[in-house]
Design a protein around this motif. Sequence first.
Motif, mmCIF file in Angstrom:
data_model
loop_
_atom_site.group_PDB
_atom_site.id
_atom_site.type_symbol
_atom_site.label_atom_id
_atom_site.label_comp_id
_atom_site.label_asym_id
_atom_site.label_seq_id
_atom_site.Cartn_x
_atom_site.Cartn_y
_atom_site.Cartn_z
ATOM 1 N N ALA A 111 -1.345 -11.834 -9.554
ATOM 2 C CA ALA A 111 -0.225 -11.000 -8.951
ATOM 3 C C ALA A 111 -0.168 -11.559 -7.603
ATOM 4 C CB ALA A 111 -0.671 -9.581 -8.800
ATOM 5 N N GLU A 112 1.011 -11.446 -6.946
ATOM 6 C CA GLU A 112 1.427 -11.619 -5.554
ATOM 7 C C GLU A 112 2.274 -10.678 -5.103
ATOM 8 O OE1 GLU A 112 0.459 -14.090 -3.707
ATOM 9 O OE2 GLU A 112 -0.432 -15.211 -5.449
ATOM 10 N N VAL A 113 2.191 -10.509 -3.824
ATOM 11 C CA VAL A 113 3.445 -9.478 -3.093
ATOM 12 C C VAL A 113 4.586 -9.895 -3.032
ATOM 13 C CG1 VAL A 113 3.743 -7.915 -0.982
ATOM 14 C CG2 VAL A 113 1.125 -8.326 -1.994
ATOM 15 N N LEU B 4 4.905 -5.873 -6.577
ATOM 16 C CA LEU B 4 4.156 -7.310 -7.236
ATOM 17 C C LEU B 4 4.771 -7.946 -7.915
ATOM 18 C CD1 LEU B 4 0.663 -5.425 -7.423
ATOM 19 C CD2 LEU B 4 1.541 -6.646 -5.446
ATOM 20 N N THR B 5 4.641 -9.197 -8.035
ATOM 21 C CA THR B 5 5.300 -10.201 -8.981
ATOM 22 C C THR B 5 3.892 -11.133 -9.521
ATOM 23 O OG1 THR B 5 5.887 -11.910 -7.606
ATOM 24 C CG2 THR B 5 7.763 -10.124 -8.253
ATOM 25 N N PRO C 295 10.169 -6.963 -10.597
ATOM 26 C CA PRO C 295 8.961 -6.795 -9.907
ATOM 27 C C PRO C 295 8.333 -5.362 -10.297
ATOM 28 C CG PRO C 295 10.958 -6.135 -8.579
ATOM 29 C CD PRO C 295 11.447 -6.716 -9.704
ATOM 30 N N TRP C 296 6.912 -5.546 -10.097
ATOM 31 C CA TRP C 296 6.386 -4.104 -10.680
ATOM 32 C C TRP C 296 6.159 -3.256 -9.380
ATOM 33 C CZ3 TRP C 296 4.597 -9.008 -12.601
ATOM 34 C CH2 TRP C 296 5.139 -9.285 -13.898
ATOM 35 N N HIS C 297 6.305 -2.084 -9.464
ATOM 36 C CA HIS C 297 5.791 -1.157 -8.281
ATOM 37 C C HIS C 297 4.236 -0.914 -8.379
ATOM 38 C CE1 HIS C 297 10.052 0.626 -8.103
ATOM 39 N NE2 HIS C 297 10.056 -0.776 -7.559
ATOM 40 N N LEU C 298 3.649 -0.829 -7.536
ATOM 41 C CA LEU C 298 2.401 -0.375 -7.461
ATOM 42 C C LEU C 298 2.283 1.156 -7.141
ATOM 43 C CD1 LEU C 298 -0.538 -1.269 -7.115
ATOM 44 C CD2 LEU C 298 -0.561 -1.507 -4.663
ATOM 45 N N TYR C 299 1.394 1.727 -7.719
ATOM 46 C CA TYR C 299 1.236 3.380 -7.695
ATOM 47 C C TYR C 299 -0.239 3.670 -7.414
ATOM 48 C CZ TYR C 299 5.700 4.068 -10.064
ATOM 49 O OH TYR C 299 7.025 3.927 -10.256
ATOM 50 N N ARG C 300 -0.407 4.822 -6.614
ATOM 51 C CA ARG C 300 -1.776 5.152 -6.242
ATOM 52 C C ARG C 300 -1.890 6.621 -7.003
ATOM 53 N NH1 ARG C 300 -3.447 4.204 -0.736
ATOM 54 N NH2 ARG C 300 -1.388 5.304 -0.542
ATOM 55 N N ILE C 301 -3.054 6.823 -7.561
ATOM 56 C CA ILE C 301 -3.167 8.139 -8.090
ATOM 57 C C ILE C 301 -4.136 8.798 -7.340
ATOM 58 C CG2 ILE C 301 -4.456 9.256 -10.301
ATOM 59 C CD1 ILE C 301 -3.507 7.223 -11.735
ATOM 60 N N THR C 302 -3.784 9.903 -6.882
ATOM 61 C CA THR C 302 -4.133 10.807 -6.145
ATOM 62 C C THR C 302 -5.052 12.040 -6.928
ATOM 63 O OG1 THR C 302 -3.198 10.509 -4.168
ATOM 64 C CG2 THR C 302 -4.630 12.306 -4.085
ATOM 65 N N PHE C 303 -6.423 11.848 -7.481
ATOM 66 C CA PHE C 303 -6.730 12.738 -8.459
ATOM 67 C C PHE C 303 -7.467 13.987 -7.880
ATOM 68 C CE2 PHE C 303 -9.744 9.239 -7.645
ATOM 69 C CZ PHE C 303 -11.015 10.046 -7.693
ATOM 70 N N HIS C 304 -7.263 14.978 -8.312
ATOM 71 C CA HIS C 304 -7.917 16.419 -7.990
ATOM 72 C C HIS C 304 -9.117 16.624 -8.997
ATOM 73 C CE1 HIS C 304 -5.219 18.132 -10.918
ATOM 74 N NE2 HIS C 304 -4.339 17.692 -10.146
#
Length: 174
Positions: free
Chosen positions: A124-126, A131-132, A144-153
């Motif tokens: 992967a590269e930015v 990312l690609t 391209p692929w989006h990056l997601y962050r999971i904020t878990f509760h």
Amino acid sequence: MTRQLDETVDLDIYGAGPLPWSRALDALRSGWPRMETACFLGTVRPDGRPHAAAVGAAEYDGDVYFTSGPGTRKSRNLAVNPACTLSLRLDGIDLVLEGEARRVTDTPTLDRVAALYRDSGWPAEVDGDALTAPYSAQSAGPPPWHLYRITFHTAFGVGLREPHGASRWSFSDA
């Protein structure tokens, strides 16, 4: 993002007692990213029906990240409703994270997570705010692929070996 552990609830029906969150966190940190780590993202369609898809995930600084093409069902679902689950089998523990997934576009985080993916064998590269790579999972859609962050509760864990047990952990932002 730092999360504070607010509560541990013992869900074990056999008397093994609660699992410490440190066991799950250690498994997260040592188990990713690896191609063989089974990881499934659950999202909700706009009409309320569930959707699940395998994703490649990574842990960085206590947060969990995954990629998805903007046209995929999971990305379209998250654009409407960020609520999601991430279910995975790690070394010695099954883990389900419940929370919200939001797209990440800041370059330092993109750089660091792309490096984690490269270290695992995915090149992967930015590229701008995404990312690609020469290839990805079929379920990711085209780059391209989006990056997601999971904020878990909330997280649920079931021990797969001694010491067995089952727990629910609740978190708040510190």
